[in-house]
Design a protein around this motif. Structure first.
Motif, mmCIF file in Angstrom:
data_model
loop_
_atom_site.group_PDB
_atom_site.id
_atom_site.type_symbol
_atom_site.label_atom_id
_atom_site.label_comp_id
_atom_site.label_asym_id
_atom_site.label_seq_id
_atom_site.Cartn_x
_atom_site.Cartn_y
_atom_site.Cartn_z
ATOM 1 N N PRO A 1 24.072 29.518 44.471
ATOM 2 C CA PRO A 1 25.364 28.844 44.635
ATOM 3 C C PRO A 1 25.431 27.997 45.905
ATOM 4 O O PRO A 1 26.296 27.129 46.026
ATOM 5 N N SER A 2 24.511 28.213 46.841
ATOM 6 C CA SER A 2 24.451 27.402 48.065
ATOM 7 C C SER A 2 23.740 26.072 47.842
ATOM 8 O O SER A 2 23.766 25.202 48.706
ATOM 9 N N GLY A 3 23.098 25.925 46.702
ATOM 10 C CA GLY A 3 22.264 24.761 46.440
ATOM 11 C C GLY A 3 20.782 25.063 46.522
ATOM 12 O O GLY A 3 19.959 24.334 45.983
ATOM 13 N N GLY A 4 20.435 26.141 47.223
ATOM 14 C CA GLY A 4 19.053 26.577 47.277
ATOM 15 C C GLY A 4 18.141 25.635 48.033
ATOM 16 O O GLY A 4 18.575 24.722 48.748
ATOM 17 N N ALA A 5 16.836 25.840 47.855
ATOM 18 C CA ALA A 5 15.839 25.058 48.582
ATOM 19 C C ALA A 5 15.742 23.622 48.087
ATOM 20 O O ALA A 5 15.176 22.772 48.774
ATOM 21 N N LEU A 6 16.271 23.330 46.907
ATOM 22 C CA LEU A 6 16.285 21.945 46.437
ATOM 23 C C LEU A 6 17.307 21.110 47.188
ATOM 24 O O LEU A 6 17.244 19.884 47.178
ATOM 25 N N ALA A 7 18.260 21.771 47.850
ATOM 26 C CA ALA A 7 19.269 21.062 48.643
ATOM 27 C C ALA A 7 18.910 21.031 50.120
ATOM 28 O O ALA A 7 19.322 20.112 50.844
ATOM 29 N N ALA A 8 18.163 22.012 50.600
ATOM 30 C CA ALA A 8 17.714 22.058 51.991
ATOM 31 C C ALA A 8 16.555 23.034 52.070
ATOM 32 O O ALA A 8 16.698 24.188 51.667
ATOM 33 N N VAL B 1 23.276 42.500 39.235
ATOM 34 C CA VAL B 1 23.648 41.700 40.396
ATOM 35 C C VAL B 1 24.543 40.563 39.923
ATOM 36 O O VAL B 1 24.507 40.155 38.766
ATOM 37 N N ASP B 2 25.389 40.077 40.830
ATOM 38 C CA ASP B 2 26.246 38.948 40.476
ATOM 39 C C ASP B 2 25.793 37.644 41.119
ATOM 40 O O ASP B 2 26.239 36.567 40.727
ATOM 41 N N THR B 3 24.896 37.740 42.109
ATOM 42 C CA THR B 3 24.425 36.552 42.823
ATOM 43 C C THR B 3 22.930 36.660 43.056
ATOM 44 O O THR B 3 22.415 37.752 43.330
#
Length: 357
Positions: A301-308, A271-273
């Motif tokens: 790459p979206s920031g994950g759950a640590l960002a939202a 997988v790449d992501t």
């Protein structure tokens, strides 16, 4: 264009659209219906479908967050439940609602499905609310909250030599830096690690408390290609659960995630992501090991759950973010993960692929 590279199911099903709200610390001025409606309109507009053309609708939310029974019935006003629709609900993260919708399409009872989930965590104390997930006889009476339990897991990883506090801080820093490119993220850019919440977890190792909504549209076969230029085919999906008692588990590993990944076909090809639902920085360490992810994989790459981390929607967002990367050609084969319960108790793994180019 050809089809997805692998298929193990009776019907090819794809995510054809994804939408989410801006995730905010508080949305006191909005009801759940007012939060949900714009996102539902946006995701349907992306496909050109009208509500009456959707074969099945499934939602994920929590009555405990809302503080009232059958709270999900209120948001059906935002969907439009008249004339009557085929509808269901799970008291889980929306990723499990997506699983139910996927099964519905596999049976042939629907060709399209609308899946949405939402959570308003701001009115109360999430750390206290989540204690209601615990074993009611032995663990819940002790009132360990979600951060304390995550700290137990983090300390077990540190004691096992699998991570340390600087490495956890690096996970958090990378996630928040990646979130700069995500206009929906609640926390973006440099965020101080802050003080200890429960040692060894600092504020930066923990997810933000906030409110948010997510929605996806699923479609089968040729219809998916009509609705989306590059569908994100669900070539594998599975979910598993750990033992309920935390004392029966090795908190440094996640066998249920690994088993779900095996049954979803993750290990059949690279997988790449990877969009991982890791609300705490230490949980990314566990999930990377369970899924066998190397340094070449773009993790969150979206920031994950640590960002939202909108409760009941963050797992569905992981699937949606992975699908969106396939839609725009930034990924060819991705894995998305969702979790629920203390210390990665319940885990869902989905493998998504784009048409070969």
């Amino acid at each position: 264009m050809t089809g997805p590279r692998t298929s193990r199911y009776a019907r090819d099903v794809a995510v054809v659209a994804f939408a989410q709200s801006d995730h905010l610390r508080r949305t006191d001025e909005l009801s759940e219906v007012e939060m949900v409606m714009p996102v539902l309109h946006q995701v349907l507009a992306a496909t050109g479908l009208k509500a009456g053309e959707i074969g099945f609708t499934c939602s994920g939310s929590s009555d405990y967050l809302a503080g009232r029974a059958f709270s999900f019935t209120m948001t059906l006003d935002g969907v439009g439940a008249w004339p009557p629709i085929s509808e269901s609900h799970v008291e889980m993260d929306g990723a499990w609602a997506l699983y139910e919708a996927w099964v519905k399409i596999q049976t042939g009872e629907a060709d399209t499905a609308l899946v949405y989930s939402y959570g308003k965590s701001s009115p109360g104390s999430v750390r206290d609310v989540l204690t209601r997930q615990l074993d009611p006889y032995y663990l819940a009476p002790l009132w360990p909250d979600s951060v304390a339990l995550a700290a137990l897991q983090a300390q077990a990883l540190v004691d096992a030599g699998e991570t340390d506090e600087p490495a956890l801080a690096a996970v958090a820093a990378r996630s928040r830096a990646d979130a700069v490119a995500n206009p929906h993220a609640q926390l973006r850019g440099a965020v101080p690690q802050g003080d200890y919440q429960v040692r060894p977890l600092r504020t930066g190792d923990c997810p933000p408390v906030g409110d948010g909504v997510a929605a996806v549209v699923l479609a089968a076969g040729d219809l998916a290609r009509q609705l989306c230029e590059r569908p994100a085919w669900i070539t594998g999906i599975d979910h598993r659960i750990e033992a309920h008692g935390l004392g029966l588990r090795d908190l440094t590993d996640s066998p249920s995630t690994r088993t779900a990944a095996q049954h979803a076909g993750l290990f059949d090809a690279p997988v790449d992501t990877a969009e991982l639902h890791a609300p705490f920085s230490s949980q990314e360490v566990v999930l990377r090991k369970a899924l066998g992810l190397g340094d070449t994989v773009a993790v969150n790459p979206s920031g994950g759950a640590l960002a939202a981390n909108p409760m009941m929607a963050a797992g569905l967002i992981r699937i949606g973010e992975a699908a969106a990367r396939i839609h725009r050609g930034a990924s060819d084969r991705a894995v998305a993960h969702a979790t629920s319960g203390p210390c990665l108790q319940q885990n869902l793994v989905a493998v998504l692929e784009g048409d070969t180019r």
